[in-house]
Design a protein around this motif. Structure first.
Motif, PDB file in Angstrom:
ATOM      1  N   THR A 121       0.851  -1.193   0.000  1.00 17.78           N
ATOM      2  CA  THR A 121       0.000   0.000   0.000  1.00 17.78           C
ATOM      3  C   THR A 121       0.886   1.242   0.000  1.00 17.78           C
ATOM      4  O   THR A 121       2.074   1.187   0.315  1.00 17.78           O
ATOM      5  CB  THR A 121      -0.905   0.040   1.244  1.00 17.78           C
ATOM      6  OG1 THR A 121      -0.085   0.190   2.403  1.00 17.78           O
ATOM      7  CG2 THR A 121      -1.776  -1.195   1.353  1.00 17.78           C
ATOM      8  N   GLN A 122       0.272   2.368  -0.328  1.00 13.70           N
ATOM      9  CA  GLN A 122       0.994   3.636  -0.310  1.00 13.70           C
ATOM     10  C   GLN A 122       1.524   3.932   1.089  1.00 13.70           C
ATOM     11  O   GLN A 122       2.656   4.390   1.236  1.00 13.70           O
ATOM     12  CB  GLN A 122       0.074   4.764  -0.766  1.00 13.70           C
ATOM     13  CG  GLN A 122       0.757   6.118  -0.772  1.00 13.70           C
ATOM     14  CD  GLN A 122      -0.146   7.223  -1.251  1.00 13.70           C
ATOM     15  OE1 GLN A 122      -1.085   6.989  -2.007  1.00 13.70           O
ATOM     16  NE2 GLN A 122       0.124   8.432  -0.827  1.00 13.70           N
ATOM     17  N   SER A 123       0.754   3.634   2.121  1.00 13.25           N
ATOM     18  CA  SER A 123       1.213   3.917   3.481  1.00 13.25           C
ATOM     19  C   SER A 123       2.377   3.005   3.884  1.00 13.25           C
ATOM     20  O   SER A 123       3.291   3.447   4.587  1.00 13.25           O
ATOM     21  CB  SER A 123       0.070   3.819   4.491  1.00 13.25           C
ATOM     22  OG  SER A 123      -0.476   2.528   4.517  1.00 13.25           O
ATOM     23  N   GLU A 124       2.389   1.752   3.436  1.00 10.40           N
ATOM     24  CA  GLU A 124       3.532   0.876   3.705  1.00 10.40           C
ATOM     25  C   GLU A 124       4.798   1.429   3.056  1.00 10.40           C
ATOM     26  O   GLU A 124       5.866   1.442   3.669  1.00 10.40           O
ATOM     27  CB  GLU A 124       3.270  -0.536   3.187  1.00 10.40           C
ATOM     28  CG  GLU A 124       2.282  -1.325   3.994  1.00 10.40           C
ATOM     29  CD  GLU A 124       1.971  -2.678   3.374  1.00 10.40           C
ATOM     30  OE1 GLU A 124       1.869  -3.639   4.147  1.00 10.40           O
ATOM     31  OE2 GLU A 124       1.830  -2.776   2.135  1.00 10.40           O
ATOM     32  N   LEU A 125       4.663   1.885   1.822  1.00  9.56           N
ATOM     33  CA  LEU A 125       5.805   2.462   1.117  1.00  9.56           C
ATOM     34  C   LEU A 125       6.253   3.755   1.783  1.00  9.56           C
ATOM     35  O   LEU A 125       7.451   3.987   1.955  1.00  9.56           O
ATOM     36  CB  LEU A 125       5.445   2.720  -0.351  1.00  9.56           C
ATOM     37  CG  LEU A 125       5.224   1.475  -1.194  1.00  9.56           C
ATOM     38  CD1 LEU A 125       4.587   1.838  -2.519  1.00  9.56           C
ATOM     39  CD2 LEU A 125       6.532   0.735  -1.398  1.00  9.56           C
ATOM     40  N   ARG A 126       5.304   4.586   2.157  1.00  8.93           N
ATOM     41  CA  ARG A 126       5.611   5.851   2.824  1.00  8.93           C
ATOM     42  C   ARG A 126       6.414   5.607   4.098  1.00  8.93           C
ATOM     43  O   ARG A 126       7.432   6.243   4.330  1.00  8.93           O
ATOM     44  CB  ARG A 126       4.310   6.588   3.158  1.00  8.93           C
ATOM     45  CG  ARG A 126       4.509   7.902   3.893  1.00  8.93           C
ATOM     46  CD  ARG A 126       3.267   8.331   4.611  1.00  8.93           C
ATOM     47  NE  ARG A 126       2.972   7.361   5.664  1.00  8.93           N
ATOM     48  CZ  ARG A 126       1.751   7.018   6.021  1.00  8.93           C
ATOM     49  NH1 ARG A 126       0.704   7.522   5.430  1.00  8.93           N
ATOM     50  NH2 ARG A 126       1.568   6.146   6.989  1.00  8.93           N
ATOM     51  N   ASP A 127       5.962   4.655   4.912  1.00 11.30           N
ATOM     52  CA  ASP A 127       6.654   4.354   6.165  1.00 11.30           C
ATOM     53  C   ASP A 127       8.035   3.761   5.921  1.00 11.30           C
ATOM     54  O   ASP A 127       9.002   4.100   6.603  1.00 11.30           O
ATOM     55  CB  ASP A 127       5.818   3.409   7.020  1.00 11.30           C
ATOM     56  CG  ASP A 127       4.529   4.045   7.514  1.00 11.30           C
ATOM     57  OD1 ASP A 127       4.400   5.289   7.447  1.00 11.30           O
ATOM     58  OD2 ASP A 127       3.647   3.289   7.955  1.00 11.30           O
ATOM     59  N   ALA A 128       8.155   2.879   4.925  1.00  9.23           N
ATOM     60  CA  ALA A 128       9.433   2.233   4.632  1.00  9.23           C
ATOM     61  C   ALA A 128      10.468   3.233   4.126  1.00  9.23           C
ATOM     62  O   ALA A 128      11.653   3.106   4.411  1.00  9.23           O
ATOM     63  CB  ALA A 128       9.236   1.120   3.608  1.00  9.23           C
ATOM     64  N   MET A 140       5.006  10.721  -1.508  1.00 13.87           N
ATOM     65  CA  MET A 140       4.888   9.332  -1.964  1.00 13.87           C
ATOM     66  C   MET A 140       3.935   9.227  -3.147  1.00 13.87           C
ATOM     67  O   MET A 140       4.228   8.551  -4.134  1.00 13.87           O
ATOM     68  CB  MET A 140       4.427   8.430  -0.815  1.00 13.87           C
ATOM     69  CG  MET A 140       4.266   6.974  -1.196  1.00 13.87           C
ATOM     70  SD  MET A 140       5.684   6.194  -1.990  1.00 13.87           S
ATOM     71  CE  MET A 140       6.950   6.436  -0.775  1.00 13.87           C
ATOM     72  N   LEU A 141       2.792   9.897  -3.071  1.00 15.67           N
ATOM     73  CA  LEU A 141       1.837   9.848  -4.170  1.00 15.67           C
ATOM     74  C   LEU A 141       2.448  10.448  -5.436  1.00 15.67           C
ATOM     75  O   LEU A 141       2.292   9.894  -6.527  1.00 15.67           O
ATOM     76  CB  LEU A 141       0.541  10.561  -3.803  1.00 15.67           C
ATOM     77  CG  LEU A 141      -0.556  10.500  -4.845  1.00 15.67           C
ATOM     78  CD1 LEU A 141      -0.914   9.051  -5.173  1.00 15.67           C
ATOM     79  CD2 LEU A 141      -1.773  11.257  -4.377  1.00 15.67           C
ATOM     80  N   HIS A 142       3.155  11.546  -5.297  1.00 13.74           N
ATOM     81  CA  HIS A 142       3.812  12.170  -6.448  1.00 13.74           C
ATOM     82  C   HIS A 142       4.815  11.202  -7.082  1.00 13.74           C
ATOM     83  O   HIS A 142       4.846  11.030  -8.305  1.00 13.74           O
ATOM     84  CB  HIS A 142       4.515  13.459  -6.003  1.00 13.74           C
ATOM     85  CG  HIS A 142       5.257  14.141  -7.091  1.00 13.74           C
ATOM     86  ND1 HIS A 142       4.632  14.856  -8.089  1.00 13.74           N
ATOM     87  CD2 HIS A 142       6.586  14.201  -7.366  1.00 13.74           C
ATOM     88  CE1 HIS A 142       5.551  15.327  -8.927  1.00 13.74           C
ATOM     89  NE2 HIS A 142       6.737  14.939  -8.497  1.00 13.74           N
TER      90      HIS A 142
END
Length: 57
Positions: free
Chosen positions: A10-17, A25-27
């Motif tokens: 998910t976007q939030s998993e990537l953001r945290d990692a 992250m979305l950009h």
């Protein structure tokens, strides 16, 4: 970034990692999507799951 997508996340998993903001992250995901390196694999409610495309070579 792409190594973080060895499996769909998910976007939030990537953001945290990666320690990025939501908007950053979305950009980044949108830019990588335009370049054909990632794609949204599925959507669960409001959450989009992202994965690497299988472009080898």
């Amino acid at each position: 970034m792409l190594s973080a997508l060895e499996r769909p996340r998910t976007q939030s998993e990537l953001r945290d990692a990666l320690g990025m903001s939501n908007s950053g992250m979305l950009h980044l995901l949108r830019r990588l999507e335009r370049e054909g390196l990632v794609r949204p694999a599925e959507r669960v409610a409001w959450t989009r799951i992202w994965e690497r495309t299988r472009k080898d070579g």
